[in-house]
Design a protein around this motif. Structure first.
Motif, PDB file in Angstrom:
ATOM      1  N   PRO A 193      60.497  49.365  46.359  1.00  0.00           N
ATOM      2  CA  PRO A 193      60.735  47.929  46.156  1.00  0.00           C
ATOM      3  C   PRO A 193      59.913  47.382  44.991  1.00  0.00           C
ATOM      4  CG  PRO A 193      60.324  48.414  48.476  1.00  0.00           C
ATOM      5  CD  PRO A 193      60.017  49.667  47.712  1.00  0.00           C
ATOM      6  N   VAL A 194      60.478  46.414  44.284  1.00  0.00           N
ATOM      7  CA  VAL A 194      59.825  45.800  43.127  1.00  0.00           C
ATOM      8  C   VAL A 194      59.731  44.290  43.369  1.00  0.00           C
ATOM      9  CG1 VAL A 194      60.005  45.373  40.640  1.00  0.00           C
ATOM     10  CG2 VAL A 194      60.794  47.555  41.586  1.00  0.00           C
ATOM     11  N   ILE A 195      58.539  43.720  43.207  1.00  0.00           N
ATOM     12  CA  ILE A 195      58.431  42.251  43.202  1.00  0.00           C
ATOM     13  C   ILE A 195      58.536  41.841  41.748  1.00  0.00           C
ATOM     14  CG2 ILE A 195      56.975  40.243  43.656  1.00  0.00           C
ATOM     15  CD1 ILE A 195      55.796  41.674  46.018  1.00  0.00           C
ATOM     16  N   LYS A 196      59.672  41.234  41.402  1.00  0.00           N
ATOM     17  CA  LYS A 196      59.908  41.018  39.980  1.00  0.00           C
ATOM     18  C   LYS A 196      60.213  39.565  39.649  1.00  0.00           C
ATOM     19  CE  LYS A 196      64.788  42.383  40.045  1.00  0.00           C
ATOM     20  NZ  LYS A 196      64.784  43.096  41.323  1.00  0.00           N
ATOM     21  N   HIS A 197      59.932  39.257  38.425  1.00  0.00           N
ATOM     22  CA  HIS A 197      60.137  37.923  37.905  1.00  0.00           C
ATOM     23  C   HIS A 197      60.905  38.061  36.611  1.00  0.00           C
ATOM     24  CE1 HIS A 197      58.962  34.594  35.238  1.00  0.00           C
ATOM     25  NE2 HIS A 197      59.149  33.897  36.316  1.00  0.00           N
ATOM     26  N   LEU A 198      62.127  37.530  36.598  1.00  0.00           N
ATOM     27  CA  LEU A 198      62.885  37.602  35.355  1.00  0.00           C
ATOM     28  C   LEU A 198      62.850  36.236  34.667  1.00  0.00           C
ATOM     29  CD1 LEU A 198      65.698  39.973  36.639  1.00  0.00           C
ATOM     30  CD2 LEU A 198      63.953  40.530  34.957  1.00  0.00           C
ATOM     31  N   ASP A 199      63.994  35.568  34.491  1.00  0.00           N
ATOM     32  CA  ASP A 199      64.000  34.330  33.702  1.00  0.00           C
ATOM     33  C   ASP A 199      63.500  33.113  34.470  1.00  0.00           C
ATOM     34  OD1 ASP A 199      65.227  35.603  31.543  1.00  0.00           O
ATOM     35  OD2 ASP A 199      67.138  35.525  32.594  1.00  0.00           O
ATOM     36  N   GLY A 200      63.070  32.130  33.695  1.00  0.00           N
ATOM     37  CA  GLY A 200      62.790  30.812  34.246  1.00  0.00           C
ATOM     38  C   GLY A 200      63.595  29.770  33.500  1.00  0.00           C
ATOM     39  N   PRO A 255      55.343  28.313  29.663  1.00  0.00           N
ATOM     40  CA  PRO A 255      55.425  28.848  31.032  1.00  0.00           C
ATOM     41  C   PRO A 255      56.856  28.917  31.566  1.00  0.00           C
ATOM     42  CG  PRO A 255      53.837  27.038  30.907  1.00  0.00           C
ATOM     43  CD  PRO A 255      54.640  27.026  29.639  1.00  0.00           C
ATOM     44  N   CYS A 256      57.054  29.810  32.506  1.00  0.00           N
ATOM     45  CA  CYS A 256      58.387  30.019  33.076  1.00  0.00           C
ATOM     46  C   CYS A 256      58.849  28.815  33.883  1.00  0.00           C
ATOM     47  CB  CYS A 256      58.405  31.268  33.946  1.00  0.00           C
ATOM     48  SG  CYS A 256      57.183  31.237  35.269  1.00  0.00           S
ATOM     49  N   ASN A 257      57.917  27.946  34.324  1.00  0.00           N
ATOM     50  CA  ASN A 257      58.326  26.800  35.136  1.00  0.00           C
ATOM     51  C   ASN A 257      58.550  25.528  34.301  1.00  0.00           C
ATOM     52  OD1 ASN A 257      55.724  26.068  34.557  1.00  0.00           O
ATOM     53  ND2 ASN A 257      54.921  26.475  36.615  1.00  0.00           N
ATOM     54  N   ALA A 258      58.548  25.634  32.981  1.00  0.00           N
ATOM     55  CA  ALA A 258      58.905  24.494  32.130  1.00  0.00           C
ATOM     56  C   ALA A 258      60.415  24.278  32.198  1.00  0.00           C
ATOM     57  CB  ALA A 258      58.481  24.770  30.682  1.00  0.00           C
ATOM     58  N   ALA A 259      60.848  23.006  32.150  1.00  0.00           N
ATOM     59  CA  ALA A 259      62.281  22.714  32.240  1.00  0.00           C
ATOM     60  C   ALA A 259      62.982  23.120  30.949  1.00  0.00           C
ATOM     61  CB  ALA A 259      62.502  21.231  32.511  1.00  0.00           C
ATOM     62  N   GLU A 260      64.164  23.707  31.092  1.00  0.00           N
ATOM     63  CA  GLU A 260      64.968  24.105  29.929  1.00  0.00           C
ATOM     64  C   GLU A 260      66.278  23.337  29.900  1.00  0.00           C
ATOM     65  OE1 GLU A 260      63.351  25.774  27.974  1.00  0.00           O
ATOM     66  OE2 GLU A 260      62.165  27.353  28.926  1.00  0.00           O
ATOM     67  N   TRP A 305      73.490  26.536  28.117  1.00  0.00           N
ATOM     68  CA  TRP A 305      73.264  26.235  29.543  1.00  0.00           C
ATOM     69  C   TRP A 305      72.474  27.344  30.235  1.00  0.00           C
ATOM     70  CZ3 TRP A 305      74.017  21.662  28.450  1.00  0.00           C
ATOM     71  CH2 TRP A 305      75.209  21.142  27.945  1.00  0.00           C
ATOM     72  N   SER A 306      72.523  28.548  29.707  1.00  0.00           N
ATOM     73  CA  SER A 306      71.830  29.683  30.336  1.00  0.00           C
ATOM     74  C   SER A 306      70.500  30.008  29.671  1.00  0.00           C
ATOM     75  CB  SER A 306      72.703  30.946  30.252  1.00  0.00           C
ATOM     76  OG  SER A 306      74.009  30.696  30.681  1.00  0.00           O
ATOM     77  N   GLU A 307      70.160  29.300  28.601  1.00  0.00           N
ATOM     78  CA  GLU A 307      69.049  29.713  27.755  1.00  0.00           C
ATOM     79  C   GLU A 307      67.679  29.373  28.349  1.00  0.00           C
ATOM     80  OE1 GLU A 307      68.492  32.084  24.980  1.00  0.00           O
ATOM     81  OE2 GLU A 307      70.385  31.055  24.553  1.00  0.00           O
ATOM     82  N   GLU A 308      66.730  30.329  28.238  1.00  0.00           N
ATOM     83  CA  GLU A 308      65.330  30.033  28.536  1.00  0.00           C
ATOM     84  C   GLU A 308      64.625  29.912  27.176  1.00  0.00           C
ATOM     85  OE1 GLU A 308      63.081  33.161  30.459  1.00  0.00           O
ATOM     86  OE2 GLU A 308      61.547  31.758  31.175  1.00  0.00           O
ATOM     87  N   TYR A 309      64.444  28.665  26.696  1.00  0.00           N
ATOM     88  CA  TYR A 309      63.936  28.485  25.325  1.00  0.00           C
ATOM     89  C   TYR A 309      62.449  28.843  25.199  1.00  0.00           C
ATOM     90  CZ  TYR A 309      68.214  25.678  24.956  1.00  0.00           C
ATOM     91  OH  TYR A 309      69.498  25.238  24.993  1.00  0.00           O
ATOM     92  N   LEU A 310      61.632  28.425  26.185  1.00  0.00           N
ATOM     93  CA  LEU A 310      60.179  28.580  26.071  1.00  0.00           C
ATOM     94  C   LEU A 310      59.699  27.998  24.743  1.00  0.00           C
ATOM     95  CD1 LEU A 310      59.823  32.256  27.437  1.00  0.00           C
ATOM     96  CD2 LEU A 310      59.582  30.135  28.717  1.00  0.00           C
TER      97      LEU A 310
END
Lengths: 426, 426
Positions: free
Chosen positions: A224-231, A260-265, A318-323
């Motif tokens: 099992p993997v605990i993973k974090h992909l896009d935000g 950060p991954c929790n910034a609004a995009e 609409w799908s973009e994670e700009y960061l």
């Protein structure tokens, strides 16, 4: 090392971790906390020696032409080491989650059944560049009574080796097995391939690094993997809402920090409040140099805002994670369209509604399929420390085992505890 | 179907399941319970028609020369169907776990953070022979607000198709999407290979069947698997203990039923009580025809028992899951050796200590690394219904996500719910 030796080496790491995990699971809270405080002391006492080892990595990095920010991330300054030491002390001061028993209930047969929180066993962490992750991972492992195998980036190998020696000394000094924290001593990439396919030794893998690394590990792993992909996080401004609050929160969610991954995009705005809300937030974003990727309806309203950087949004936006200082903006008919848009395009990380309508808030919380769903607050709060978890091993965008910010409990499992008085099954 | 068509077909199943899962997650408790009660009615109203479809499977099975017990397992008798109907009604009467919010706590920033239980999304169940599993899986899926894709055995394809039609009718009649429960309509094995490698559509796979099936699926899956492998369960008779109780429990754990995974396969006896306890349990096992695979010390005591069937234990016996009237018996020096033996040879399913010593009980609970650890009661209690879970989707021998008997909560995940009043991150 050749392939055969790598395989033998990784098997040995696994066997040693497994044996150490048994000892750690039975170790007292006091001895685990002692090891953490001892590690803090050793980090402070060895600051100069650690910097000498760190210098080898830094020299290699400079010689290899790594960028200044990359070199900076490798650096074990006295400040970084002091932060590591304080982190260990804070963990030592936290209550122990291991041994907690929950939900003990009497059953009709007479037995009592509950669940006890226990260490998960052995975890592997695969990470890039920053050597301080070695201390973070080691200290979380010690606190949670697990054993771990750490595989850091090749750029930081000398720093990581020096840090891992101190960790093992802290363990030994506290009567715990040194093998409870093992650093992979070679930079051969084949080790990673082995580590993630040994379910007999490794209970979970936690990758920390770029999306490429995480995707590769998830694809090939047999554990099992605990993973974090896009935000790709959204703020939805509902009708009705407190417009002043909506401006404050939509501003914070985007501009508090861009990386950060929790910034609004993405910003969704209900048609009924768009004419009032959009010019206000548009002025804020224009002042801060945030580019807006807009739908036609949004453009019609926002083009009156002086200095607004407007670009027509493409489907891809609409799908973009700009960061980055960019946000997509879309006017929607209301709650239904907002929920549908989020469930389609969001990365299921964190999404917020800003509303005064209680039923809308309840529906948003229930129907948006994301790890964190929020009402009237900023997506930037999606964080283990802000959630009161005390420590964060990562953020999970999966639904299995752990979802959202993962604290020490993510490194534990619950086993059933059954207490009887001679009952037998009929 | 050819490979290309199979791939298209499985993709379609996945897409449809995903869409249905969104509707199910938003569906009211009342409509899901209505569908369950409607399904119970349909099963009763269509008992005769179902038996006609079932007869096709039975005829094929007899013609193919399947053994009588195998044919029997395929049979949808009126009694089996009535049990299915009652199961649906019992689920409908249970409290809804979906929407439950736990641990809502105020944080220093002002936000309140808790977790909401939500459906996991889409699960796949792969099962063999018994067609009634179609109804079990479908009803658990409806109750938990998930969508599912069911792949039954080819022997039961006609029965499964007929049952699945009724399930889809019950869903439609209750205003829910028929695609929330989809039965794979082909017996092509390639479908399984596709189903377990579509993480974009399937959130978890639950295999039910022989060890070969489960091992194959675990090895090849690219989505999480809730799996159950061996049940090599132990009873450890400690010193001191209530000997009469120990005899009663060790008897029940072995002889109550031989085939379940929670039956005891190993008996460990502390040296201090062996001379008193072993002859008593030896007589019980001798009377019931249970063969004992003994260590030399055990043989020395047990050979005085008239009618005892004794065989010298081999190393292999300590790991064996007999599922038969056979038990391995070993005299140990005490608690430490018992824990070490269990952690080495047990399948980490269920292990029990019979003791009067409180500290021994606490250490056994803490240090034995099994899904269920018990004090003074029979391993046979390791079961979802006996644990008060209300329903059982399976038993997990994994540590990740779910461990031990898995109830409806195993088909859910917890997402974070954050409530604010305009707070922003500093």
């Amino acid at each position: 090392m050749n392939a055969l030796n790598i395989s033998e080496y990784t098997q040995t790491l696994g066997l040693q971790a497994k044996a150490a995990a048994c000892h750690m699971a039975a170790a007292s809270t006091a001895s685990r906390n002692k090891a953490l405080r001892r590690l803090a002391t050793l980090l402070r006492d060895n600051t100069e020696a650690l910097q000498l080892d760190n210098a080898k990595d830094l020299e290699r990095a400079v010689a290899a032409g790594l960028s200044a920010p990359m070199v900076d991330r490798l650096k074990l300054s006295p400040k970084v080491l002091e932060t590591c030491a304080q982190g260990c002390e804070q963990l030592a001061a936290m209550a122990d989650v291991i041994g907690e028993i929950i939900g003990m209930k009497q059953q009709p047969s007479g037995i009592r059944v509950g669940q006890m929180r226990v260490p998960i066993g052995v975890f592997g962490m695969i990470f890039e560049s920053r050597p301080n992750v070695t201390i973070e991972a080691a200290s979380l492992s010690i606190k949670s009574g697990n054993a771990c195998i750490l595989r850091g980036g090749s750029e930081a190998i000398d720093s990581n080796k020096a840090l891992a020696r101190l960790v093992q000394q802290a363990l030994s000094d506290s009567g715990l097995p040194a093998d409870a924290v093992q650093l992979v001593q070679t930079t051969d990439r084949e080790v990673v391939g082995q580590l993630i396919t040994m379910p007999q030794y490794v209970d979970v893998i936690i990758p920390r690094g770029g999306k490429g690394l995480i995707e590769r590990i998830s694809r090939d792993a047999k554990v099992p993997v605990i993973k974090h992909l896009d935000g790709n996080c959204h703020v939805y401004v509902d009708d009705p809402c407190d417009i002043a609050m909506a401006v404050k929160v939509a501003d914070n969610a985007k501009t508090n920090k861009y990386s950060p991954c929790n910034a609004a995009e993405g910003l969704l705005v209900a048609r009924g409040v768009a004419a009032e809300f959009l010019p206000l937030i548009g002025r804020v974003y224009a002042d801060k140099g945030v580019e807006m990727r807009v739908c036609p309806e949004g453009r019609a309203i926002l083009q009156a805002v002086p200095g607004a950087q407007l670009t027509d949004a493409s489907e891809q936006d609409w799908s973009e994670e700009y960061l980055a200082p960019i946000i997509s903006v879309k006017v929607v008919s209301g709650l239904d369209e907002a929920i549908a848009h989020i469930n389609r395009y969001s990365s299921h990380h964190t999404d917020a509604i800003l509303t005064r309508d209680h039923m809308h808030a309840q529906r948003f919380l229930r129907e948006v399929d994301s790890a964190s769903v929020m009402v009237n607050t900023s997506t930037r709060f999606a964080d283990g420390f802000e959630y009161g978890l005390g420590a964060e091993i990562g953020i999970s965008t999966d639904k299995f085992h752990a979802r959202g910010p993962v604290g020490i409990e993510g490194l534990t499992s619950l086993k059933y505890v059954v207490l009887g008085d001679g009952e037998v099954r009929q």
